[in-house]
Scaffold this motif. Structure first.
Motif, PDB file in Angstrom:
ATOM      1  N   VAL A 170      24.098 -64.313 105.675  1.00  0.00           N
ATOM      2  CA  VAL A 170      22.751 -63.818 105.321  1.00  0.00           C
ATOM      3  C   VAL A 170      22.462 -62.532 106.069  1.00  0.00           C
ATOM      4  O   VAL A 170      21.904 -61.575 105.521  1.00  0.00           O
ATOM      5  N   SER A 171      22.841 -62.469 107.298  1.00  0.00           N
ATOM      6  CA  SER A 171      22.609 -61.264 108.104  1.00  0.00           C
ATOM      7  C   SER A 171      23.381 -60.096 107.526  1.00  0.00           C
ATOM      8  O   SER A 171      22.875 -58.968 107.442  1.00  0.00           O
ATOM      9  N   ASP A 172      24.629 -60.331 107.085  1.00  0.00           N
ATOM     10  CA  ASP A 172      25.426 -59.247 106.508  1.00  0.00           C
ATOM     11  C   ASP A 172      24.804 -58.729 105.225  1.00  0.00           C
ATOM     12  O   ASP A 172      24.710 -57.506 104.997  1.00  0.00           O
ATOM     13  N   VAL A 173      24.374 -59.570 104.346  1.00  0.00           N
ATOM     14  CA  VAL A 173      23.743 -59.168 103.077  1.00  0.00           C
ATOM     15  C   VAL A 173      22.479 -58.381 103.330  1.00  0.00           C
ATOM     16  O   VAL A 173      22.204 -57.366 102.711  1.00  0.00           O
ATOM     17  N   SER A 174      21.699 -58.799 104.237  1.00  0.00           N
ATOM     18  CA  SER A 174      20.433 -58.115 104.551  1.00  0.00           C
ATOM     19  C   SER A 174      20.711 -56.704 105.044  1.00  0.00           C
ATOM     20  O   SER A 174      19.999 -55.742 104.720  1.00  0.00           O
ATOM     21  N   GLY A 175      21.774 -56.473 105.795  1.00  0.00           N
ATOM     22  CA  GLY A 175      22.115 -55.142 106.312  1.00  0.00           C
ATOM     23  C   GLY A 175      22.527 -54.216 105.177  1.00  0.00           C
ATOM     24  O   GLY A 175      22.148 -53.047 105.147  1.00  0.00           O
ATOM     25  N   GLU A 176      23.261 -54.679 104.230  1.00  0.00           N
ATOM     26  CA  GLU A 176      23.680 -53.851 103.109  1.00  0.00           C
ATOM     27  C   GLU A 176      22.499 -53.425 102.269  1.00  0.00           C
ATOM     28  O   GLU A 176      22.404 -52.280 101.810  1.00  0.00           O
ATOM     29  N   ASP A 177      21.581 -54.293 102.047  1.00  0.00           N
ATOM     30  CA  ASP A 177      20.377 -53.968 101.240  1.00  0.00           C
ATOM     31  C   ASP A 177      19.590 -52.859 101.926  1.00  0.00           C
ATOM     32  O   ASP A 177      19.067 -51.950 101.276  1.00  0.00           O
ATOM     33  N   ARG A 178      19.468 -52.803 103.170  1.00  0.00           N
ATOM     34  CA  ARG A 178      18.689 -51.790 103.856  1.00  0.00           C
ATOM     35  C   ARG A 178      19.363 -50.433 103.728  1.00  0.00           C
ATOM     36  O   ARG A 178      18.746 -49.382 103.578  1.00  0.00           O
ATOM     37  N   THR A 179      20.682 -50.406 103.711  1.00  0.00           N
ATOM     38  CA  THR A 179      21.424 -49.130 103.595  1.00  0.00           C
ATOM     39  C   THR A 179      21.229 -48.533 102.217  1.00  0.00           C
ATOM     40  O   THR A 179      21.039 -47.314 102.060  1.00  0.00           O
ATOM     41  N   ASP A 180      21.248 -49.329 101.166  1.00  0.00           N
ATOM     42  CA  ASP A 180      21.107 -48.839  99.777  1.00  0.00           C
ATOM     43  C   ASP A 180      19.741 -48.255  99.533  1.00  0.00           C
ATOM     44  O   ASP A 180      19.557 -47.330  98.736  1.00  0.00           O
ATOM     45  N   THR A 181      18.737 -48.650 100.044  1.00  0.00           N
ATOM     46  CA  THR A 181      17.360 -48.233  99.750  1.00  0.00           C
ATOM     47  C   THR A 181      16.855 -47.210 100.738  1.00  0.00           C
ATOM     48  O   THR A 181      15.682 -46.767 100.647  1.00  0.00           O
ATOM     49  N   MET A 182      17.668 -46.717 101.673  1.00  0.00           N
ATOM     50  CA  MET A 182      17.199 -45.771 102.707  1.00  0.00           C
ATOM     51  C   MET A 182      16.991 -44.391 102.066  1.00  0.00           C
ATOM     52  O   MET A 182      17.854 -43.891 101.349  1.00  0.00           O
ATOM     53  N   PRO A 183      15.801 -43.609 102.155  1.00  0.00           N
ATOM     54  CA  PRO A 183      15.529 -42.281 101.561  1.00  0.00           C
ATOM     55  C   PRO A 183      16.427 -41.206 102.161  1.00  0.00           C
ATOM     56  O   PRO A 183      16.806 -41.308 103.319  1.00  0.00           O
ATOM     57  N   THR A 184      16.727 -40.014 101.343  1.00  0.00           N
ATOM     58  CA  THR A 184      17.564 -38.903 101.806  1.00  0.00           C
ATOM     59  C   THR A 184      16.747 -37.958 102.623  1.00  0.00           C
ATOM     60  O   THR A 184      15.520 -38.021 102.656  1.00  0.00           O
ATOM     61  N   ASP A 185      17.394 -36.926 103.247  1.00  0.00           N
ATOM     62  CA  ASP A 185      16.685 -35.956 104.101  1.00  0.00           C
ATOM     63  C   ASP A 185      15.870 -35.022 103.218  1.00  0.00           C
ATOM     64  O   ASP A 185      16.163 -34.759 102.035  1.00  0.00           O
ATOM     65  N   SER A 186      14.843 -34.323 103.700  1.00  0.00           N
ATOM     66  CA  SER A 186      13.941 -33.428 102.953  1.00  0.00           C
ATOM     67  C   SER A 186      14.650 -32.149 102.524  1.00  0.00           C
ATOM     68  O   SER A 186      14.379 -31.611 101.444  1.00  0.00           O
ATOM     69  N   ALA A 187      15.646 -31.659 103.293  1.00  0.00           N
ATOM     70  CA  ALA A 187      16.384 -30.446 102.928  1.00  0.00           C
ATOM     71  C   ALA A 187      17.202 -30.712 101.674  1.00  0.00           C
ATOM     72  O   ALA A 187      17.238 -29.867 100.760  1.00  0.00           O
ATOM     73  N   ASP A 188      17.863 -31.842 101.695  1.00  0.00           N
ATOM     74  CA  ASP A 188      18.680 -32.182 100.524  1.00  0.00           C
ATOM     75  C   ASP A 188      17.787 -32.283  99.331  1.00  0.00           C
ATOM     76  O   ASP A 188      18.167 -31.923  98.194  1.00  0.00           O
ATOM     77  N   SER A 189      16.565 -32.779  99.483  1.00  0.00           N
ATOM     78  CA  SER A 189      15.633 -32.901  98.366  1.00  0.00           C
ATOM     79  C   SER A 189      15.211 -31.559  97.832  1.00  0.00           C
ATOM     80  O   SER A 189      15.103 -31.353  96.630  1.00  0.00           O
ATOM     81  N   ALA A 190      14.990 -30.568  98.703  1.00  0.00           N
ATOM     82  CA  ALA A 190      14.560 -29.242  98.286  1.00  0.00           C
ATOM     83  C   ALA A 190      15.675 -28.539  97.574  1.00  0.00           C
ATOM     84  O   ALA A 190      15.438 -27.850  96.538  1.00  0.00           O
ATOM     85  N   SER A 191      16.895 -28.626  98.038  1.00  0.00           N
ATOM     86  CA  SER A 191      18.025 -28.008  97.382  1.00  0.00           C
ATOM     87  C   SER A 191      18.155 -28.535  95.987  1.00  0.00           C
ATOM     88  O   SER A 191      18.481 -27.818  95.029  1.00  0.00           O
ATOM     89  N   SER A 192      17.938 -29.793  95.865  1.00  0.00           N
ATOM     90  CA  SER A 192      18.031 -30.409  94.556  1.00  0.00           C
ATOM     91  C   SER A 192      17.018 -29.803  93.624  1.00  0.00           C
ATOM     92  O   SER A 192      17.298 -29.548  92.450  1.00  0.00           O
ATOM     93  N   GLN A 193      15.815 -29.549  94.107  1.00  0.00           N
ATOM     94  CA  GLN A 193      14.758 -29.027  93.251  1.00  0.00           C
ATOM     95  C   GLN A 193      15.097 -27.612  92.845  1.00  0.00           C
ATOM     96  O   GLN A 193      14.880 -27.188  91.686  1.00  0.00           O
ATOM     97  N   GLU A 194      15.620 -26.787  93.761  1.00  0.00           N
ATOM     98  CA  GLU A 194      15.944 -25.411  93.433  1.00  0.00           C
ATOM     99  C   GLU A 194      17.021 -25.327  92.388  1.00  0.00           C
ATOM    100  O   GLU A 194      17.016 -24.518  91.481  1.00  0.00           O
TER     101      GLU A 194
END
Length: 253
Positions: free
Chosen positions: A228-252
């Motif tokens: 259960v502990s292992d599954v819970s750790g994987e779920d947190r990694t998948d849903t973690m947001p990206t950095d703001s710079a990467d987001s801006a580059s994407s928009q440009e």
């Protein structure tokens, strides 16, 4: 002291007349008792009664001394006897006293011959009484009576033996029964001990299995918790947001 009864008579036409006169008693020699005391019996005189009778107390004689008795000491008919006196609780007749030789103290008959001391009794009881009165004499009683007494004694002994044997048999049976009861008790005790040991052993086995089961359950629970502990750790990694710079580059782009 022994009581001695004396009776003296003289013949007359058609019967006997009593004789009166003096009786003289004197101990011949002295003797020592068991405590080494010198015993000196007293001399004395006594008169016959009008009936020609007299009862006196005399010290029982021993091998060391006898009594000298002078009959009718104050008359021409005086006669001296040396006699033994038995140690008796009952009255003894003067005529029954054993006469002995004055020098040797050996019994003698009226003619002066030395005699073996022998008495006869008609019954065993009388023989026992005479034996007590005259311990140094032989006492006989009828052979047939002796055989009867001996047979009765043998019969009594046989009966007593039978009783003892019967009692011994009963005692042996009781001992065997007690031994059997003891053996049965020991067997029962051993059986109870064996059952108790079996129960204890079974309890130990059950407790061991229970411990093993609890250990297995703990391990299973821990394994589940780890997964259960292992599954819970994987779920947190998948849903973690990206950095703001990467987001801006994407928009440009």
């Amino acid at each position: 002291m022994t009581q001695i009864h004396i009776s003296i008579r003289k013949p007359k036409t058609g019967g006997l007349d009593p004789v009166t006169g003096l009786m003289r008693f004197r101990p011949v020699r002295r003797h020592f008792d068991a405590d080494k005391n010198l015993i000196i019996a007293a001399s004395f005189d006594a008169d016959l009664s009008e009936t020609g009778e007299l009862t006196v107390d005399l010290l029982p004689t021993t091998p060391a001394f006898v009594w000298q008795v002078v009959e009718l000491a104050d008359s021409p008919q005086a006669y001296t006897r040396y006699v033994e006196v038995p140690d008796s609780k009952t009255k003894v007749e003067y005529a029954d006293l054993v006469e002995v030789d004055a020098g040797t103290f050996v019994p003698k008959d009226m003619q002066g011959s030395q005699l073996l001391k022998v008495r006869h009794a008609s019954t065993q009881s009388e023989a026992e009484t005479l034996s007590a009165q005259y311990p140094d004499e032989l006492v006989f009683y009828p052979e047939g009576r002796a055989k009867t007494v001996a047979s009765q004694i043998l019969e009594d002994l046989t009966g007593a033996r039978a009783v003892v044997e019967a009692q011994s048999a009963v005692a042996a049976q009781a001992a065997n029964a007690a031994r059997a009861a003891s053996d049965a008790s020991q067997a029962a005790s051993a059986q109870v001990t064996a059952v108790a040991d079996s129960i204890t052993e079974s309890k130990a086995v059950v407790e061991s299995h229970a411990n093993e089961a609890l250990t297995a359950i703990d391990e299973a629970v821990k394994s589940v918790q780890d997964k259960v502990s292992d599954v819970s750790g994987e779920d947190r990694t998948d849903t973690m947001p990206t950095d703001s710079a990467d987001s801006a580059s994407s928009q440009e782009a």
